[in-house]
Design a protein around this motif. Structure first.
Motif, mmCIF file in Angstrom:
data_model
loop_
_atom_site.group_PDB
_atom_site.id
_atom_site.type_symbol
_atom_site.label_atom_id
_atom_site.label_comp_id
_atom_site.label_asym_id
_atom_site.label_seq_id
_atom_site.Cartn_x
_atom_site.Cartn_y
_atom_site.Cartn_z
ATOM 1 N N PRO A 256 -9.792 -29.102 -27.720
ATOM 2 C CA PRO A 256 -10.804 -28.729 -28.710
ATOM 3 C C PRO A 256 -11.552 -27.465 -28.298
ATOM 4 O O PRO A 256 -11.797 -27.222 -27.114
ATOM 5 N N ALA A 257 -11.919 -26.672 -29.291
ATOM 6 C CA ALA A 257 -12.847 -25.555 -29.104
ATOM 7 C C ALA A 257 -14.089 -25.894 -29.903
ATOM 8 O O ALA A 257 -14.031 -26.042 -31.126
ATOM 9 N N ILE A 258 -15.220 -26.058 -29.205
ATOM 10 C CA ILE A 258 -16.459 -26.483 -29.846
ATOM 11 C C ILE A 258 -17.338 -25.258 -30.079
ATOM 12 O O ILE A 258 -17.729 -24.576 -29.125
ATOM 13 N N VAL A 259 -17.649 -24.981 -31.330
ATOM 14 C CA VAL A 259 -18.468 -23.819 -31.677
ATOM 15 C C VAL A 259 -19.879 -24.307 -31.987
ATOM 16 O O VAL A 259 -20.101 -25.013 -32.986
ATOM 17 N N LEU A 260 -20.840 -23.944 -31.133
ATOM 18 C CA LEU A 260 -22.234 -24.316 -31.362
ATOM 19 C C LEU A 260 -22.878 -23.369 -32.372
ATOM 20 O O LEU A 260 -22.412 -22.244 -32.579
ATOM 21 N N LYS A 261 -23.962 -23.827 -32.967
ATOM 22 C CA LYS A 261 -24.567 -23.040 -34.054
ATOM 23 C C LYS A 261 -25.170 -21.729 -33.566
ATOM 24 O O LYS A 261 -25.412 -20.824 -34.377
ATOM 25 N N ASP A 262 -25.385 -21.597 -32.231
ATOM 26 C CA ASP A 262 -25.931 -20.346 -31.703
ATOM 27 C C ASP A 262 -24.845 -19.426 -31.153
ATOM 28 O O ASP A 262 -25.138 -18.396 -30.555
ATOM 29 N N ALA A 263 -23.590 -19.775 -31.356
ATOM 30 C CA ALA A 263 -22.493 -19.010 -30.759
ATOM 31 C C ALA A 263 -22.415 -17.595 -31.320
ATOM 32 O O ALA A 263 -22.797 -17.329 -32.468
ATOM 33 N N ARG A 267 -17.163 -13.208 -31.045
ATOM 34 C CA ARG A 267 -16.491 -13.568 -29.801
ATOM 35 C C ARG A 267 -15.771 -14.906 -29.932
ATOM 36 O O ARG A 267 -14.633 -15.062 -29.464
ATOM 37 N N ALA A 268 -16.405 -15.877 -30.581
ATOM 38 C CA ALA A 268 -15.823 -17.207 -30.699
ATOM 39 C C ALA A 268 -14.535 -17.197 -31.516
ATOM 40 O O ALA A 268 -13.512 -17.749 -31.099
ATOM 41 N N VAL A 269 -14.580 -16.567 -32.671
ATOM 42 C CA VAL A 269 -13.398 -16.551 -33.539
ATOM 43 C C VAL A 269 -12.245 -15.797 -32.868
ATOM 44 O O VAL A 269 -11.090 -16.236 -32.893
ATOM 45 N N ALA A 270 -12.544 -14.672 -32.258
ATOM 46 C CA ALA A 270 -11.490 -13.922 -31.553
ATOM 47 C C ALA A 270 -10.892 -14.769 -30.438
ATOM 48 O O ALA A 270 -9.659 -14.793 -30.247
ATOM 49 N N GLY A 271 -11.735 -15.478 -29.693
ATOM 50 C CA GLY A 271 -11.240 -16.319 -28.612
ATOM 51 C C GLY A 271 -10.438 -17.493 -29.115
ATOM 52 O O GLY A 271 -9.431 -17.883 -28.499
ATOM 53 N N ASP A 298 -18.791 -22.786 -43.102
ATOM 54 C CA ASP A 298 -18.176 -21.887 -44.089
ATOM 55 C C ASP A 298 -17.920 -20.507 -43.491
ATOM 56 O O ASP A 298 -16.859 -19.909 -43.704
ATOM 57 N N THR A 299 -18.885 -20.027 -42.736
ATOM 58 C CA THR A 299 -18.732 -18.697 -42.125
ATOM 59 C C THR A 299 -17.583 -18.685 -41.129
ATOM 60 O O THR A 299 -16.740 -17.771 -41.130
ATOM 61 N N VAL A 300 -17.539 -19.692 -40.280
ATOM 62 C CA VAL A 300 -16.478 -19.747 -39.265
ATOM 63 C C VAL A 300 -15.117 -19.910 -39.926
ATOM 64 O O VAL A 300 -14.146 -19.241 -39.548
ATOM 65 N N LEU A 301 -15.030 -20.785 -40.911
ATOM 66 C CA LEU A 301 -13.745 -21.001 -41.581
ATOM 67 C C LEU A 301 -13.257 -19.728 -42.247
ATOM 68 O O LEU A 301 -12.074 -19.368 -42.125
ATOM 69 N N VAL A 305 -9.693 -18.035 -41.213
ATOM 70 C CA VAL A 305 -8.614 -17.832 -42.196
ATOM 71 C C VAL A 305 -8.237 -16.360 -42.270
ATOM 72 O O VAL A 305 -7.052 -15.988 -42.265
ATOM 73 N N SER A 306 -9.238 -15.495 -42.323
ATOM 74 C CA SER A 306 -8.976 -14.059 -42.389
ATOM 75 C C SER A 306 -8.236 -13.576 -41.137
ATOM 76 O O SER A 306 -7.277 -12.796 -41.234
ATOM 77 N N ALA A 307 -8.684 -14.048 -39.971
ATOM 78 C CA ALA A 307 -8.054 -13.609 -38.724
ATOM 79 C C ALA A 307 -6.619 -14.100 -38.614
ATOM 80 O O ALA A 307 -5.720 -13.351 -38.209
ATOM 81 N N PHE A 308 -6.379 -15.356 -38.968
ATOM 82 C CA PHE A 308 -5.016 -15.898 -38.899
ATOM 83 C C PHE A 308 -4.093 -15.210 -39.906
ATOM 84 O O PHE A 308 -2.933 -14.920 -39.610
ATOM 85 N N LYS A 309 -4.611 -14.942 -41.103
ATOM 86 C CA LYS A 309 -3.794 -14.260 -42.111
ATOM 87 C C LYS A 309 -3.415 -12.855 -41.664
ATOM 88 O O LYS A 309 -2.333 -12.360 -41.987
ATOM 89 N N GLY A 310 -4.317 -12.207 -40.931
ATOM 90 C CA GLY A 310 -4.065 -10.837 -40.492
ATOM 91 C C GLY A 310 -3.217 -10.734 -39.251
ATOM 92 O O GLY A 310 -2.881 -9.621 -38.817
ATOM 93 N N LEU A 311 -2.835 -11.867 -38.695
ATOM 94 C CA LEU A 311 -2.061 -11.859 -37.459
ATOM 95 C C LEU A 311 -0.627 -11.405 -37.724
ATOM 96 O O LEU A 311 0.035 -11.910 -38.635
#
Length: 481
Positions: A256-263, A267-271, A298-301, A305-311
């Motif tokens: 699991p990758a846990i994204v906290l609300k202050d992340a 950096r988190a999405v790229a990682g 919603d923001t993270v999703l 999605v954008s990052a995976f689509k652009g891969l």
């Protein structure tokens, strides 16, 4: 076309008319790239016999300086051959060229690390009573079986082989048939050394699993070091339990990758994207679950999605590629079935596709995201071993920890946060052998790694990586008579 052969007691065995010779395929093209000879049970017997004889009759286990020198020279030769081996690794495995280069660099580093440790295996002594002494000696276990998978055949070979040799064991290696040529090229960097006693190192490849099973059950094998699925690891543990053989197992994961609300979301999405798509998701520590605080879901999703689509999914040898191929068509078909199942029983947020511009016989598949909240869901509980991640939400820290721990796996995890006090608090409560904060898949020769729960037994890398290959002996001396 190269043919990988069985190597026993210092000799490559030439195939005879009864030998089964099979092909290895390039996942990026679907074309045959190399061949290998499938070993027989007799070959395994001879390999173990040679290893046992070398351990019992040569000075190998009592020569730490020799072992250190050989590992150091092995590292030097591997470093010199790395560019050529990297090309073969890309062709047979399908991973990116930079991933192959990093894997070989890590292997060289591992060899040099254990070269140093080989000369630093110390016992201790104590005078229990006047003129009566207890000596605690550290000895090599004996014959080690090293079973190597295809997903990282260089690193996963060396991280078991290096400590086994440093400890003074002799070894029998079973290489994965898909990448047998890679392991052979690596091992040639070692066995060309004339100071290596015959029989200390032996290896084979097979089509199927019969010879591997026989190796793991062999009465003359003292320790089995295996990297692979939890299912196979359990079978090895069951068979070896009858003779109480020592085990070193790194098994499945559901990281699991846990994204906290202050992340830091950039950096988190790229990682997360990098951690989920490394080796096309075919890595036991790869991110397969993303847990996001409900306030930022919603923001993270959207960003994921954008990052995976652009891969850019493409051949590993192409510098423009950002994710390589799956190992074979069977894996591609299996994951496509998982995607179809997600359409029926879950919510498919991003559907993985076979790139239209790749050869029909290739094994490419773009990433997928599946929404999953039910902890009993197959997509949360089972290791899929590919570029498929679940997207889950949580309301508070306690729920994030509980959800993360709610599988039978406990190999790797990551936390993405700016409040390091909270991140450190969570790390203490997560039941995983690896917890990374604002990073993922950071592995080092000096630092132990391994799994909790059904993700493994023992530790690899670091000083503890030697322990599975070392026995402790008490010798008592009474000098009063």
């Amino acid at each position: 076309m190269h043919i990988s052969r069985t190597y026993i007691n210092g000799q490559f065995l030439n195939p005879d008319q009864s030998s089964l010779i099979a092909e290895c395929f390039n996942p990026a093209t679907g074309e045959a790239e190399a061949r290998y000879v499938s070993a027989s049970l007799q070959d395994v017997d001879e390999a173990v016999c040679a290893a046992r004889k070398a351990f019992e009759t040569t000075p190998w286990s009592q020569s730490p300086k020799l072992r250190s020198d050989m590992l150091r020279l092995f590292a030097d030769r591997l470093e010199a051959c790395a560019p050529e081996i990297s090309q073969v690794l890309v062709a047979l495995n399908g991973k990116l060229k930079r991933e192959a280069d990093q894997e070989l660099n890590a292997s060289v580093s591992e060899l040099r690390y254990y070269s140093g440790l080989a000369r630093n295996i110390f016992g201790r002594n104590i005078e229990i009573e006047p003129d009566k002494y207890s000596l605690i000696e550290k000895e090599a276990v004996g014959v080690a079986a090293v079973v190597v998978p295809w997903n990282a055949p260089a690193t996963l070979l060396i991280r078991s082989l290096a400590p086994a040799l440093a400890a003074g064991c002799s070894v029998v290696i079973k290489a994965a048939h898909q990448t047998a040529q890679v392991n052979e090229m690596i091992m040639k960097c070692l066995v060309q050394d004339q100071n290596l006693p015959l029989g200390v190192v032996n290896w084979f490849t097979e089509r199927g699993s019969q010879a591997s099973q026989y190796l793991c059950m062999h009465p003359d094998v003292d320790v089995v070091s295996f990297t692979g699925s939890t299912h196979v690891g359990k079978l090895i543990a069951e068979s070896s339990a009858k003779r109480l053989a020592r085990l070193s197992l790194e098994l499945g994961g559901k990281a699991p990758a846990i994204v906290l609300k202050d992340a830091d979301l950039d950096r988190a999405v790229a990682g997360i994207v990098a951690g989920a798509t490394v080796m096309a998701g075919q890595m036991c520590t790869a991110i397969s679950r993303v847990l996001v605080h409900e306030s930022i879901k919603d923001t993270v999703l959207d960003r994921m999605v954008s990052a995976f689509k652009g891969l850019r999914v493409g051949p590993g040898a192409d510098p423009a590629s950002q994710m390589g191929a799956l190992i074979d068509k069977a894996s591609q078909s299996r994951l496509l079935r998982e995607i179809d199942e997600a359409k029926q029983s879950a919510e498919l947020l991003l559907e993985g596709q076979i790139p239209a511009d790749m050869p029909e016989a290739s094994s490419f598949l773009s990433p997928s995201i599946i929404a999953a909240q039910d902890l009993d869901s197959h997509f949360i509980q089972e290791e899929l071993f590919g570029p498929i991640v679940t997207f889950e939400t949580y309301s508070d820290i306690d729920e994030a920890v509980a959800r993360s721990n709610a599988t039978r796996y406990g190999l790797a995890s990551s936390i993405w946060a700016t409040d390091y006090r909270i991140a450190r608090y969570m790390a203490r409560r997560l039941k995983f052998g690896n917890v990374w904060i604002n990073a993922h898949n950071r592995l080092f020769a000096e630092v132990e790694t391994g799994g909790y729960k059904e993700s493994g037994v023992g530790r690899l890398h670091g000083v503890d990586g030697l322990l599975d290959f070392i026995e402790t002996k008490h010798v008592y001396i009474d000098t009063t008579h």
